[in-house]
Design an enzyme around this catalytic site. Structure first.
Site, PDB file in Angstrom:
ATOM      1  CG  HIS A 106     107.640  38.959  17.327  1.00  0.00           C
ATOM      2  ND1 HIS A 106     106.704  38.042  17.789  1.00  0.00           N
ATOM      3  CD2 HIS A 106     106.944  40.114  17.135  1.00  0.00           C
ATOM      4  CE1 HIS A 106     105.522  38.625  17.877  1.00  0.00           C
ATOM      5  NE2 HIS A 106     105.635  39.887  17.477  1.00  0.00           N
ATOM      6  CG  ASP A 108     108.106  35.638  20.527  1.00  0.00           C
ATOM      7  OD1 ASP A 108     108.413  36.399  19.583  1.00  0.00           O
ATOM      8  OD2 ASP A 108     107.845  36.074  21.676  1.00  0.00           O
ATOM      9  CD  GLU A 179     106.629  41.671  20.520  1.00  0.00           C
ATOM     10  OE1 GLU A 179     106.251  42.840  20.668  1.00  0.00           O
ATOM     11  OE2 GLU A 179     105.846  40.703  20.650  1.00  0.00           O
ATOM     12  CG  ASP A 208     105.066  43.055  16.053  1.00  0.00           C
ATOM     13  OD1 ASP A 208     104.108  42.279  15.889  1.00  0.00           O
ATOM     14  OD2 ASP A 208     105.698  43.123  17.115  1.00  0.00           O
TER      15      ASP A 208
END
Length: 485
Positions: A106, A108, A179, A208
């Site tokens: 992700h 963001d 996310e 992540d």
């Protein structure tokens, strides 16, 4: 299948290219960190969309087919509608002889402001510390969560292209921009695309999360779930001078209820809650022995003076594979500076239980409700009790002996010269569970960030070494996965 000697020559060529181009890779990260792609604050949604466009362009430059999928909009608490950023579905390579690896990431980020205690501007990637160049840290929001790892994966793919090498695997990319705000709309998209975009995917890799230590690489094979509870007591606000001492006060009831949940050793007091926790096998216990985990380092990383347990094994077992209960707050109670002698009418206590395999969410809810109702009935209070579970996420667990994990272990050994710690995560990683449930394929978490990277906090960073060696790790991993087929 390549012989080990030709692989090592090939790997040397790849690693050398990555070393030579590390300044370019850091410039790329600088450009991405400069975008305030905060998905929490509505007024920055345009920045998230700009970030998605940047990432899509970057994949297109690799030669990938890129589809920006529109997810519609969502309603904010104040009633306004806000468009959701699109999700990137990217595809590179369709060779039926090659395995297909899908990467999720992700772009963001969590909110960040300099005045919150950042030493540098959070949106200007800043390199500081370290006498030696590889010890330097790259500070900036998103450096480790998750722009750095997403770029490291892309840079690894790009290295093969730049060296005019055949792609060892087929690539699929799923990159989202929501996310940090709960991955709105993603689950539905995965369901819809299961038979299409994902039909030929063999393996799913997520990068992540973080290592357990500051120096030793890790592979993550599980995470706890999370069930959030609200417990509500009360009727209407009253004056303590007029009513104090003659009524059942809702806040007193609530504090008694909250106090009944967990004992001073951290053990949950709800009857039956541990009954369905998977038994610890000897094989699993052995995994904990070799893990590098420094209690003092963990204390200083977290600013905690004392843990509930004194050994590495006990701490990790209680963090990863046993449930825990945390109390988060009370809504409706007076909490401002000064004193206000009111008896609050309606108070809501908020707590959550991190569950583990093989706990069942519906059973947990029932156990919580029965326990609280039992404690409450003994108080003979006329107040109303209401227990609800607004949120429930299931735990995730993979098999460490899976071929995908073996390939990653070999790649880590090649790049870092040591075997990784095999770890679980005490928090909840809904995305891993989502992919595993929907796709029914091998899912692995392959982190490149260190334990002290400070994701979500001030002064988030990734070290130059982790970013560049992480890029090499991904490249070596592609070669290892190609040998599985």
């Amino acid at each position: 299948v390549m012989s080990s000697t030709s692989t090592s020559t090939l790997e040397m060529e790849i690693f050398q290219y990555i070393d030579v181009h590390q300044s370019d890779f850091i410039e790329d990260l600088k450009e991405w960190v400069a975008v305030e792609s905060d998905s929490i604050q509505p007024d920055l949604r345009k920045e998230v969309e700009r970030m998605m466009a940047l990432a899509a362009d970057r994949l297109a430059a690799l030669g990938a087919t890129v589809n920006l999928v529109n997810l519609g909009s969502h309603e904010l608490p104040d009633g306004q509608n806000l468009p959701l950023p699109p999700v990137i579905l990217g595809e590179l390579g369709k060779d039926p002889q090659n395995p297909t690896v899908c990467f999720y990431g992700h772009v963001d980020v969590q909110p960040a402001k300099k005045e919150d205690g950042w030493k540098t501007d959070p949106y200007t990637l800043t390199e500081i510390n370290g006498v030696y160049i590889f010890l330097r840290n790259l500070y900036g929001r998103g450096a480790t969560d998750n722009k750095g790892p997403v770029l490291a994966w892309i840079n690894a793919v790009e290295t093969f292209k730049a060296l005019k090498l055949a792609m060892p695997v087929n690539f699929r990319f799923v990159i989202e921009g929501m996310e940090e705000a709960g991955s709105l709309g993603l689950e539905k998209l995965l369901e819809e695309e299961k038979q299409h975009f994902f039909s030929d995917v063999d393996y799913i890799v997520i990068s992540d999360n973080l290592w357990l230590s500051n120096k030793k690489p890790a592979l993550t094979y599980g995470s706890r779930g999370n069930a959030c509870f609200f417990v509500e007591c009360g009727s209407k606000d009253l004056h303590s001078g007029t009513f104090g001492g003659i009524i059942h006060e809702p806040l007193t009831d609530l504090i008694a209820l909250l106090d009944s949940l967990v004992d001073p050793t951290g053990r949950i007091q709800i009857p039956g809650i541990y009954d369905s926790v998977a038994a610890l096998t000897e094989e699993e216990r052995k995994l904990y022995e070799s893990i590098e985990f420094d209690l003092e380092e963990h204390k200083s990383n977290s600013g905690v003076k004392k843990f509930l347990f004194g050994t590495k094994e006990e701490i990790l077992l209680h963090l990863w594979r046993y449930p825990s209960l945390s109390i988060h707050g009370i809504e409706g109670a007076f909490h401002e500076p000064g004193i206000k002698t009111v008896i609050p009418a309606k108070v809501i206590g908020k707590f959550s239980i991190r569950q583990v395999p093989d706990m069942d969410l519906s059973v947990v809810k029932q156990q919580v409700v029965e326990h609280l109702e039992g404690v409450f009935s003994k108080r003979n209070s006329p107040n109303k009790l209401k227990v609800s579970m607004p949120l429930g996420a299931k735990p995730w667990l993979a098999d460490v002996n899976d071929l995908l994990y073996k390939a990653a272990r070999r790649a880590i050994k090649t790049v870092f010269g040591e075997d990784p710690d095999l770890i679980r995560d005490g928090s909840t990683i809904p995305i891993a569970r989502m992919f595993q449930t929907i796709m029914q394929k091998s899912v692995m978490m392959l982190p490149i960030g260190a334990a002290d990277d400070g994701e979500h906090s001030q002064n988030e960073k990734i070290s130059r070494q982790n970013y560049i060696e992480g890029t090499k790790l991904f490249a070596a991993f592609f070669l290892e996965v190609s040998k599985l087929h």
